[in-house]
Design a protein around this motif. Structure first.
Motif, short mmCIF file in Angstrom:
data_model
loop_
_atom_site.label_atom_id
_atom_site.label_comp_id
_atom_site.label_asym_id
_atom_site.label_seq_id
_atom_site.Cartn_x
_atom_site.Cartn_y
_atom_site.Cartn_z
N LEU A 13 8.69 -4.11 3.23
CA LEU A 13 7.79 -3.58 2.39
C LEU A 13 8.81 -2.32 1.60
CD1 LEU A 13 4.58 -2.36 4.12
CD2 LEU A 13 5.20 -4.51 2.94
N THR A 14 8.31 -2.23 0.37
CA THR A 14 9.24 -1.01 -0.41
C THR A 14 8.94 0.04 0.06
OG1 THR A 14 7.49 -0.60 -2.02
CG2 THR A 14 8.93 -2.47 -2.48
N VAL A 15 9.83 1.14 -0.53
CA VAL A 15 9.84 2.72 -0.02
C VAL A 15 8.22 3.06 -0.38
CG1 VAL A 15 10.47 4.68 -0.80
CG2 VAL A 15 12.07 2.76 -0.45
N LEU A 16 7.80 2.80 -1.54
CA LEU A 16 6.68 3.15 -1.85
C LEU A 16 5.29 2.56 -1.18
CD1 LEU A 16 5.20 5.16 -3.78
CD2 LEU A 16 4.73 3.16 -5.26
N GLU A 17 5.45 1.44 -0.70
CA GLU A 17 4.60 0.76 0.30
C GLU A 17 4.57 1.40 1.42
OE1 GLU A 17 4.34 -3.45 -2.35
OE2 GLU A 17 5.83 -3.23 -0.39
N ASN A 18 5.58 1.69 1.99
CA ASN A 18 5.78 2.48 3.25
C ASN A 18 5.17 3.57 3.37
OD1 ASN A 18 7.42 1.03 5.94
ND2 ASN A 18 8.67 0.19 3.80
N ILE A 19 5.34 4.42 2.37
CA ILE A 19 4.87 5.78 2.21
C ILE A 19 3.42 5.73 2.21
CG2 ILE A 19 4.76 7.79 0.99
CD1 ILE A 19 7.22 7.84 2.02
N ARG A 20 3.05 4.86 1.50
CA ARG A 20 1.48 4.62 1.22
C ARG A 20 0.76 4.17 2.45
NH1 ARG A 20 -1.43 -0.18 -2.50
NH2 ARG A 20 -3.34 0.06 -1.44
N PHE A 21 1.65 3.41 3.14
CA PHE A 21 1.11 2.89 4.54
C PHE A 21 0.76 4.02 5.40
CE2 PHE A 21 1.86 2.06 9.08
CZ PHE A 21 0.57 1.20 9.40
N PHE A 51 14.25 4.97 -6.05
CA PHE A 51 14.45 3.78 -5.21
C PHE A 51 12.77 3.20 -4.71
CE2 PHE A 51 18.31 6.09 -4.96
CZ PHE A 51 19.35 5.29 -5.37
N LYS A 52 11.87 3.69 -5.45
CA LYS A 52 10.71 3.60 -4.73
C LYS A 52 10.20 1.93 -4.58
CE LYS A 52 8.16 3.98 -9.14
NZ LYS A 52 8.01 2.62 -9.78
N ASP A 53 10.76 1.17 -5.31
CA ASP A 53 10.56 -0.35 -5.35
C ASP A 53 11.45 -1.18 -4.56
OD1 ASP A 53 8.23 0.00 -7.03
OD2 ASP A 53 9.66 -0.12 -8.73
N ARG A 54 12.75 -0.48 -3.72
CA ARG A 54 13.67 -1.06 -2.96
C ARG A 54 12.87 -1.28 -1.75
NH1 ARG A 54 19.73 0.65 -2.57
NH2 ARG A 54 19.77 0.43 -4.76
N ARG A 55 13.36 -2.49 -1.15
CA ARG A 55 12.91 -2.83 0.24
C ARG A 55 13.42 -1.79 1.17
NH1 ARG A 55 12.13 -9.17 0.63
NH2 ARG A 55 10.59 -9.35 -1.18
N ALA A 56 12.62 -1.42 2.07
CA ALA A 56 13.39 -0.27 3.25
C ALA A 56 14.38 -0.92 3.82
CB ALA A 56 12.22 0.17 4.18
N GLY A 57 14.15 -2.21 4.39
CA GLY A 57 15.29 -2.72 4.93
C GLY A 57 16.69 -2.81 4.29
#
Lengths: 303, 322
Positions: free
Chosen positions: B92-100, B128-134
């Motif tokens: 998941l992206t940075v933003l998606e992780n935070i959203r979770f 970097f919000k759209d970068r994948r966390a990995g």
């Protein structure tokens, strides 16, 4: 002068596009304690694994006791001990049983050798205690005993004292010094500056590159660009911003309740005080500080 | 300044092991408090008692005035926690992780997006919000961890060995964030009102260079607090008591200095010795060294008093070697 124990020439290891170790060259003499300091992922463990012949170099070579580390890895491993950062002890076996088990891997069946090794690390008389019941510091010693049971002349320690307190760490290092005095060569990796101070020479690793390798004192003298000062001023964040614009201040950072700065060498206290004041700072106290290996690392990383 | 974290006579045993004994804490908002000790000293147990994940045998704790034992839900609403091995969804992206993390904590759709962007910009990850966390570097992952812990605007932040394994450059950035967090209002509302007290931070570490950055430090050993104070206070007990000695060879030098009167303890380092001397005896010890190694002996020995470090303090308090 005997031959160096470890020689690397342009030692390089790639994993796909990633260069884990990038053209690293150094030598380690017998009886030396050399530290390898760098963050996780900077190539420290990969270097050790190449020296032990666990990975083949992508380029360059490593020689250990005159043997090619990869092609003659059996020769190397017979003479080298390795204490890994995630050493495995059998918690439900006793100290004695753990050591006997690992000794067996090296073909050691000799009871006396086991006794001697336990005594060497200060665990004599504790053979019947369960490994799982030992304190962090004592577990570290048992792991060291396991690395030493075949009497290696070269010892690799990968982050040996992570998670132990300063007094246990200090006891551990006293053991290491005693081994080095008997001619054992020690190669240590760490990502903590405190730990690196225990080494005779320290290599600074970043992104697979060896940025510098020298004694802690020489690194501090050579790499840190000026004098260190500890400054107490309030409020901290505003003081920090003011210091950044102050002439003669080369580096400034937050250090808990105060600021730590590096100024041009030879700056007088009263001159610095004046400069800070004209930058709008209300200085409570201003004292000379000691350079640290962290200052060295930060200076190298900037350059 | 309000007291955000209170512990009174906390005690916790696991079977026959006394993990935490008579633990008292008073940590104010705006304070960064370092809990220092080895693995097994009781740091993590203390943290778990503070978040209510463990029940104390006796004693109690409160967070922002709520009793940890009786008002667990209110307490949790005040807390952000960054464990040593935090995990993300790498795909998941940075933003998606935070959203979770935000949604898990019950933030509504209207709330989470502005909140997440605000936090990401605070930790410097907005671009970097759209970068994948990995695909983040170690330092960025750590900032993402901090952002996840901050998304609920906690009043109290617990950090378990937060900078283990990161490089000094990243660590400097991380500390700068922490200090901003406690000295300024961390999450000012857009209209600039709603100013609140700064966050209270408690972090654990086995390393002294980390501890030296905290406002106040508590040394833990075998479940007990053995000393507490600001780094300067703790060091002041040993002011004038540490002498640095350099020369060759350190091993033979060590044998000589151990016999000098007034030397209480000798610590070896890679290229120097640190002597702990009886208060007021630094000069006489240095003089004795000069006498033991006169210029004609050909052995060059340098000795000078140096400021004590927190490590010196810890060792002198620990007394025994292990």
């Amino acid at each position: 002068m005997p031959d160096p124990v470890v020689i690397t020439e342009n030692l390089t290891r790639r994993f796909g596009d990633f260069v884990a170790v990038d053209h690293v060259s150094f030598t380690v003499e017998a009886g030396e304690i050399v530290g390898y300091l760098g963050p996780n992922g900077s190539g420290k463990t990969t270097t050790i694994r190449m020296l032990l012949g666990l990975y083949e170099p992508s380029e360059g070579k490593a020689t250990v006791f005159g043997f090619d580390a990869f092609r003659q890895s059996e020769e190397v491993r017979a003479r080298a001990g390795y204490m890994s950062q995630k050493f495995a002890l059998y918690d439900d076996l006793t100290v004695w049983e753990n050591l006997t088990f690992y000794g067996g891997i090296y073909g050691i069946r000799d009871k006396q050798r086991i006794e001697e090794t336990l005594a060497l690390v200060g665990l004599a008389g504790h053979g019947s205690e369960l490994a799982g019941a030992l304190s962090a510091g004592w577990r570290q010693r048992l792991a060291l005993a396991i690395a030493l049971v075949h009497r290696p002349k070269l010892l690799f320690l990968d982050e040996p004292t992570s998670g132990v307190d300063p007094s246990a760490r200090r006891s551990f290092w006293d053991l290491i010094y005693a081994l080095a005095a008997e001619g054992v060569t020690v190669f240590v990796t760490t990502h903590y500056m405190d730990e690196a101070e225990y080494c005779g020479r320290v290599g600074m690793m970043r992104d697979g590159k060896l940025l510098a390798l020298d004694t802690p004192a020489a690194l501090k003298m050579r790499v840190v660009p000026g004098d260190v000062w500890e400054v107490h001023a309030e409020p901290l964040q505003i003081a920090l911003n003011a210091c950044e614009t102050c002439t003669g201040v080369l580096q400034v950072g937050l250090a808990g309740d105060h600021l730590r700065m590096i100024t041009e060498r030879g700056m007088k206290e009263k001159d610095l005080r004046l400069r800070l004041m004209s930058a709008g700072l209300t200085v409570a106290t201003l004292e000379r500080g000691e350079p640290t290996l962290e200052d060295v690392f930060l200076s190298l990383a900037k350059g | 300044m309000t007291v955000s974290i209170v512990a009174q006579h906390l005690r916790k045993t696991f079977g026959a092991t006394l993990a935490v004994d008579d633990m008292n804490l008073n940590i104010a908002s705006g304070e960064i408090y370092g809990l220092v000790g080895s693995d097994g000293a009781g740091k993590t147990t203390t943290m778990r008692l503070l978040v209510g994940a463990l029940k104390p045998d006796s004693g109690d704790a409160s967070i922002c005035g709520y009793s940890v034992g009786k008002q667990t839900e209110q307490v949790r609403a005040q807390l952000g926690y960054l464990s040593q091995r935090f995990s993300f969804y790498e795909d998941l992206t940075v933003l998606e992780n935070i959203r979770f993390f935000a949604e898990v904590r019950g933030l509504s759709r209207q709330e989470w997006l502005p909140r997440c962007m605000e936090i990401l910009s605070f930790v410097g990850l907005d671009s970097f919000k759209d970068r994948r966390a990995g695909q983040l570097s170690g330092g960025m992952k750590q900032k993402l961890g901090l952002a996840s812990a901050l998304v609920t605007r906690p009043k109290v932040l617990l950090l378990d060995e937060p900078t283990t394994g990161v490089d000094p450059v990243t660590r400097q950035d991380f500390w700068q964030l922490l200090i901003r967090l406690v000295s300024l209002t961390p999450n000012p509302s857009p209209d600039g009102r709603g100013e609140a007290d700064g966050v209270a931070v408690i972090l654990s570490t086995p390393y002294m260079d980390e501890a030296a950055r905290c406002h106040r430090v508590g040394f833990m050993r075998l479940g007990r607090m053995i000393a507490e104070g600001t780094p300067s206070q703790l060091r002041s007990n040993l002011e004038g008591c540490i002498v640095e000695v350099r020369g060759r060879s350190l091993l033979s030098l060590r044998q000589v200095v151990e016999k000098i009167k007034g030397v209480e303890d000798v610590r070896a380092f890679g290229d120097k010795l640190h002597l702990r001397v009886v208060s007021g005896r630094a000069e006489s010890v240095i003089a004795a060294l000069a006498e033991a190694f006169p210029a004609r002996s050909g052995v060059q020995v340098e000795a000078r008093p140096v400021p004590p470090t927190l490590e010196d303090v810890f060792i002198s308090l620990s007394g025994s070697k292990d």
